[in-house]
Motif scaffolding. Structure first.
Motif, mmCIF file in Angstrom:
data_model
loop_
_atom_site.group_PDB
_atom_site.id
_atom_site.type_symbol
_atom_site.label_atom_id
_atom_site.label_comp_id
_atom_site.label_asym_id
_atom_site.label_seq_id
_atom_site.Cartn_x
_atom_site.Cartn_y
_atom_site.Cartn_z
ATOM 1 N N ALA A 20 0.815 -1.221 0.000
ATOM 2 C CA ALA A 20 0.000 0.000 0.000
ATOM 3 C C ALA A 20 0.844 1.264 0.000
ATOM 4 C CB ALA A 20 -0.945 -0.010 1.206
ATOM 5 N N ASP A 21 1.871 1.326 0.827
ATOM 6 C CA ASP A 21 2.601 2.583 0.946
ATOM 7 C C ASP A 21 3.412 2.896 -0.302
ATOM 8 O OD1 ASP A 21 3.397 4.867 2.714
ATOM 9 O OD2 ASP A 21 5.367 4.063 2.255
ATOM 10 N N ILE A 24 4.175 6.037 -5.405
ATOM 11 C CA ILE A 24 4.503 6.147 -6.822
ATOM 12 C C ILE A 24 3.278 6.481 -7.666
ATOM 13 C CG2 ILE A 24 6.464 4.586 -6.621
ATOM 14 C CD1 ILE A 24 4.783 2.402 -7.914
ATOM 15 N N ARG A 25 2.096 6.428 -7.071
ATOM 16 C CA ARG A 25 0.885 6.781 -7.819
ATOM 17 C C ARG A 25 0.909 8.247 -8.259
ATOM 18 N NH1 ARG A 25 -3.490 3.585 -7.748
ATOM 19 N NH2 ARG A 25 -2.869 2.674 -5.759
ATOM 20 N N GLU A 26 1.699 9.056 -7.560
ATOM 21 C CA GLU A 26 1.824 10.466 -7.948
ATOM 22 C C GLU A 26 2.653 10.626 -9.211
ATOM 23 O OE1 GLU A 26 3.258 11.607 -3.936
ATOM 24 O OE2 GLU A 26 1.637 13.053 -3.993
ATOM 25 N N TYR A 27 3.446 9.595 -9.544
ATOM 26 C CA TYR A 27 4.261 9.626 -10.752
ATOM 27 C C TYR A 27 3.651 8.782 -11.881
ATOM 28 C CZ TYR A 27 7.906 10.642 -7.213
ATOM 29 O OH TYR A 27 8.631 11.143 -6.175
ATOM 30 N N TYR A 28 3.027 7.669 -11.509
ATOM 31 C CA TYR A 28 2.635 6.668 -12.506
ATOM 32 C C TYR A 28 1.204 6.181 -12.267
ATOM 33 C CZ TYR A 28 7.732 6.562 -12.498
ATOM 34 O OH TYR A 28 9.053 6.923 -12.507
ATOM 35 N N GLY A 64 15.887 3.035 4.462
ATOM 36 C CA GLY A 64 15.790 3.692 3.162
ATOM 37 C C GLY A 64 15.096 2.898 2.073
ATOM 38 N N ASN A 65 14.321 1.873 2.443
ATOM 39 C CA ASN A 65 13.668 1.019 1.437
ATOM 40 C C ASN A 65 12.808 1.814 0.461
ATOM 41 O OD1 ASN A 65 14.660 -0.601 3.537
ATOM 42 N ND2 ASN A 65 13.158 -2.194 3.165
ATOM 43 N N LYS A 66 12.055 2.771 0.987
ATOM 44 C CA LYS A 66 11.121 3.514 0.140
ATOM 45 C C LYS A 66 11.857 4.391 -0.861
ATOM 46 C CE LYS A 66 7.087 6.563 0.638
ATOM 47 N NZ LYS A 66 6.166 7.160 1.640
ATOM 48 N N GLU A 67 12.858 5.152 -0.397
ATOM 49 C CA GLU A 67 13.631 5.998 -1.299
ATOM 50 C C GLU A 67 14.309 5.167 -2.382
ATOM 51 O OE1 GLU A 67 15.635 9.719 0.749
ATOM 52 O OE2 GLU A 67 15.874 7.937 1.978
ATOM 53 N N PHE A 68 14.871 4.045 -1.965
ATOM 54 C CA PHE A 68 15.570 3.175 -2.902
ATOM 55 C C PHE A 68 14.628 2.689 -3.996
ATOM 56 C CE2 PHE A 68 16.886 -1.183 -4.097
ATOM 57 C CZ PHE A 68 18.150 -0.917 -4.601
ATOM 58 N N LEU A 69 13.446 2.229 -3.611
ATOM 59 C CA LEU A 69 12.511 1.679 -4.594
ATOM 60 C C LEU A 69 11.924 2.766 -5.493
ATOM 61 C CD1 LEU A 69 10.789 -1.026 -2.387
ATOM 62 C CD2 LEU A 69 12.199 -1.428 -4.406
ATOM 63 N N ILE A 70 11.691 3.956 -4.957
ATOM 64 C CA ILE A 70 11.233 5.050 -5.822
ATOM 65 C C ILE A 70 12.294 5.356 -6.861
ATOM 66 C CG2 ILE A 70 10.721 7.518 -5.877
ATOM 67 C CD1 ILE A 70 9.214 7.180 -3.262
ATOM 68 N N ASN A 71 13.566 5.358 -6.443
ATOM 69 C CA ASN A 71 14.663 5.533 -7.398
ATOM 70 C C ASN A 71 14.680 4.426 -8.439
ATOM 71 O OD1 ASN A 71 15.519 7.852 -6.174
ATOM 72 N ND2 ASN A 71 17.379 6.994 -5.298
ATOM 73 N N VAL A 72 14.404 3.198 -8.000
ATOM 74 C CA VAL A 72 14.364 2.057 -8.914
ATOM 75 C C VAL A 72 13.302 2.270 -9.983
ATOM 76 C CG1 VAL A 72 13.658 -0.360 -9.076
ATOM 77 C CG2 VAL A 72 15.358 0.319 -7.371
ATOM 78 N N PHE A 73 12.094 2.633 -9.559
ATOM 79 C CA PHE A 73 11.020 2.875 -10.527
ATOM 80 C C PHE A 73 11.376 4.019 -11.465
ATOM 81 C CE2 PHE A 73 8.358 0.764 -7.207
ATOM 82 C CZ PHE A 73 7.857 -0.253 -7.990
ATOM 83 N N ASN A 74 11.895 5.111 -10.906
ATOM 84 C CA ASN A 74 12.267 6.265 -11.730
ATOM 85 C C ASN A 74 13.325 5.878 -12.755
ATOM 86 O OD1 ASN A 74 12.036 8.771 -9.056
ATOM 87 N ND2 ASN A 74 10.460 7.848 -10.320
ATOM 88 N N TYR A 75 14.314 5.116 -12.331
ATOM 89 C CA TYR A 75 15.404 4.751 -13.243
ATOM 90 C C TYR A 75 14.921 3.794 -14.332
ATOM 91 C CZ TYR A 75 19.983 3.412 -14.974
ATOM 92 O OH TYR A 75 21.068 3.192 -15.790
#
Length: 554
Positions: free
Chosen positions: A204-205, A210-214, A482-493
């Motif tokens: 959920a989190d 990432i719903r704000e981006y995708y 830092g799991n959330k920041e890392f995964l947002i970076n993953v999606f962005n990349y």
């Protein structure tokens, strides 16, 4: 005398002229070594899209502790820079606790909308006090508002590092908020279901973030058995496939649909547990459970892309804590204890995905072998130098907490745990009998990216009373990872949104005063600051008096 008056008049005229010119011509030169006051290209591109007023309300005002005064100053300078590039950006600083009578109600209201305060302990001249500060900003554009966290905490950091981390993250924090407000054409992410993946409440989190981006949708792979072409066509309408902790084996038909999706350019993020083991399994009378290899029928699939997920467990001395209860009833005590099967991974800061993020928390993760082939591989996360790999099946027991680990057995370490694969990703079924026939199938791929992580729990948030908590927050130890920041970076990349994550690579060094030296040399510097100007004035007066006597004889 007349000549002197002419020179003075010319000087005044030049001074006035320069002031008039400067009022029409504004030039700013950044002479700092780290180019702190120069916006990145990604930031400039984002704010150039604003065509109506943008209001930034910063909740840093009033009598702030020294570290937050520095954060306020840096925030103000950054916003001034943004406003200079686009004058539609307006900002103001406010003190949410300015009225003591309304402070309690204001704190409750701010927490209700997700603005959590920072508790700061300050010590001054032997007195210790506790203060609440809200290091947040609110950015409003048209009818939308985005929250901006200004404070970036990091495990084990001192005050200087805390401020540096926050300042270093400021441009990213605001540019990220600005980008959320101007996104119109969103890429699409498919959450793959049908093979025992994580339930939605544990995703959920990250999905909310990432719903704000995708745009996000779900695709059930077990429909492949009855309608493989329909599932394939539907999947191809998405830009990325998320496979989060599958627990049931993939059929050859399901694998082939995913394979052809990748060949056609679809990006993919795999979070896979090669070993079946959960901490909850140990909460029984014996405090023991068996860790078993989990066969997901994916080994040949990943092998073609140059990685092998091993059915082992990483035992790491750099680890996070679990909380266990001792005693009974009202006399129970809850103690945080290091748990070597939950590695705490500090990334190498050598890639846009892992730059400047907090340590990651992994749980019962496995090692990944990197195989030689034509694809480029980048290790995004690895275990510490003091780690080892343990084979499975293996009995896992809480008894290991009763004896300290033997450091001499931890000699290898640095095992890959997350790998990025890039290149023209060809079919894993090339030169093989295909399990089914699909329209549009191919063996030759196009430029693509995929990321494989050997821990499905990296993406899962905890629950409290059935409600999702923030990803990376451990409710038992109250620590953030830092799991959330890392995964947002993953999606962005993976989705080529690299502009914002490249901002994270910037290094800003802010010199801080040494607290101990301030106390030691306080009197000396007070004397210098007061005495030197007085001595200077007396010296100038004396010299002027001597000059006057020589010139005029009086």
């Amino acid at each position: 005398m007349k000549k002197n008056l002419v020179h003075i008049g010319i000087g005044l005229g030049i001074f006035i002229l320069l002031n008039l010119v400067s009022s029409f011509l504004f030039v700013r030169i950044d002479l700092t070594e780290d180019k702190r006051f120069t916006l990145s290209r990604a930031s400039k591109e984002v704010i150039a899209k604003f065509d109506s007023p943008v209001i930034v309300d910063v909740l840093l005002e009033g009598d702030l502790p020294s570290e937050f005064q520095r954060l306020k100053l840096e925030t103000e300078q950054l916003l001034e820079n943004f406003s200079d590039k686009n004058n539609k950006i307006k900002y103001a600083f406010e003190d949410p606790l300015a009225d003591p009578a309304l402070a309690e109600a204001t704190i409750e209201q701010l927490q209700r909308i997700g603005l959590t305060p920072a508790s700061v302990t300050t010590e001054s001249e032997g007195k210790v006090s506790q203060e609440l500060v809200f290091p947040w900003a609110m950015v409003t554009y048209r009818d939308r508002t985005v929250k901006v966290p200004l404070l970036k905490n990091k495990l084990g950091t001192n005050v200087e590092d805390r401020v540096n981390n926050s300042v270093q993250n400021l441009e990213y924090a605001f540019a990220d908020a600005f980008s959320k407000l101007v996104i119109t054409d969103k890429k699409r992410i498919a959450v793959i279901k049908g093979n025992g993946e994580l339930d939605d409440r544990y995703l959920a989190d990250i999905l909310t973030s990432i719903r704000e981006y995708y745009n996000i949708g779900a695709i059930t792979l077990d429909s492949v058995e009855g309608n493989p072409q329909g599932v394939f066509d539907q999947l191809n309408t998405y830009d990325l496939a998320l496979i989060a902790k599958p627990t049931e084996a993939f059929s050859e038909e399901e694998k082939y649909v995913l394979d052809q999706y990748i060949v056609n350019g679809g990006r993919s993020l795999w979070l896979v547990d090669p070993v079946a083991m959960e901490l909850d399994s140990l909460f029984n009378e014996e405090g023991k459970a068996m860790a078993m290899p989990r066969d997901l029928n994916l080994k040949d699939f990943f092998f073609k892309y140059g990685v092998r997920l091993n059915s082992d467990l990483v035992d790491d001395l750099y680890c996070t804590q679990i909380v266990l209860a001792s005693g009974e009833g009202n006399s129970s005590e809850y103690n945080p204890l290091p748990w070597v099967y939950h590695p705490m991974v500090f990334t190498a800061n050598d890639h846009p995905v892992n730059a400047n993020i907090e340590a990651l928390r992994l749980q019962f993760t496995s090692t990944i072998d990197i195989l030689e082939n034509e694809y480029q591989k980048s290790i995004l996360a690895k275990s510490s130098p003091l780690s080892r790999r343990l084979t499975t099946p293996r009995l896992i027991s809480f008894d290991l907490l009763n004896s300290p680990p033997d450091r001499e057995k931890y000699t290898e370490g640095k095992y890959p745990l997350a790998v990025l694969i890039e290149g023209k990703l060809n079919s894993a079924y090339a030169n093989r009998v295909k399990p089914l026939k699909l329209e549009g199938e191919s063996e030759k791929g196009i430029d693509n990216k995929m990321i494989v992580i050997s821990d499905g729990d990296l993406i899962g948030n905890q629950l409290r009373n059935g409600r999702p908590l923030e990803l990376g927050y451990d409710k038992w130890t109250n620590n953030y990872y830092g799991n959330k920041e890392f995964l947002i970076n993953v999606f962005n990349y993976l989705l080529d949104d690299t502009g914002l994550i490249n901002i994270r690579n910037r290094t800003v060094l802010i010199p801080m005063l040494d607290g101990e030296k301030i106390v030691t040399y306080k009197s000396r510097w007070q004397l210098i600051n007061i005495g030197v100007p007085l001595l200077y004035v007396l010296l100038v007066s004396l010299l002027f008096s001597i000059w006057r006597k020589r010139q005029f004889g009086r």
